[in-house]
Design a protein around this motif. Sequence first.
Motif: not given
Length: 102
Positions: A57-83
């Motif tokens: 929400l802070e960075v402007g995604f509508s929800h967490q799953s949207h952020m996860a999809r975009c991170m997987r597409r752009v970075l090749g990793v999920t938010p969980t794997s980063l943390t």
Amino acid sequence: MSLATLADVAGISASHLKTLFRRSLGLPVHTYVIHRRVDRARALLLRGSMAASQVALEVGFSHQSHMARCMRRVLGVTPTSLTRPGEPKSTKPSLVAPELEP
């Protein structure tokens, strides 16, 4: 901020703004915005002070799953794997030029 608002501020039409933006940065406006959001989300997640849902929400995604999809597409990793400790981190570079980083 909408594309129309940006175009109004620049004093040009939205279609002309899209053309000039792509010509100058090599990316469509929407792709640039998504990459900026993903880069900011990655930084916030690595800092570890916010939950993934708050980061989304802070960075402007509508929800967490949207952020996860975009991170997987752009970075090749999920938010969980980063943390998670010991998980492989992204080796994909950002498409946003370093001089444009906040």
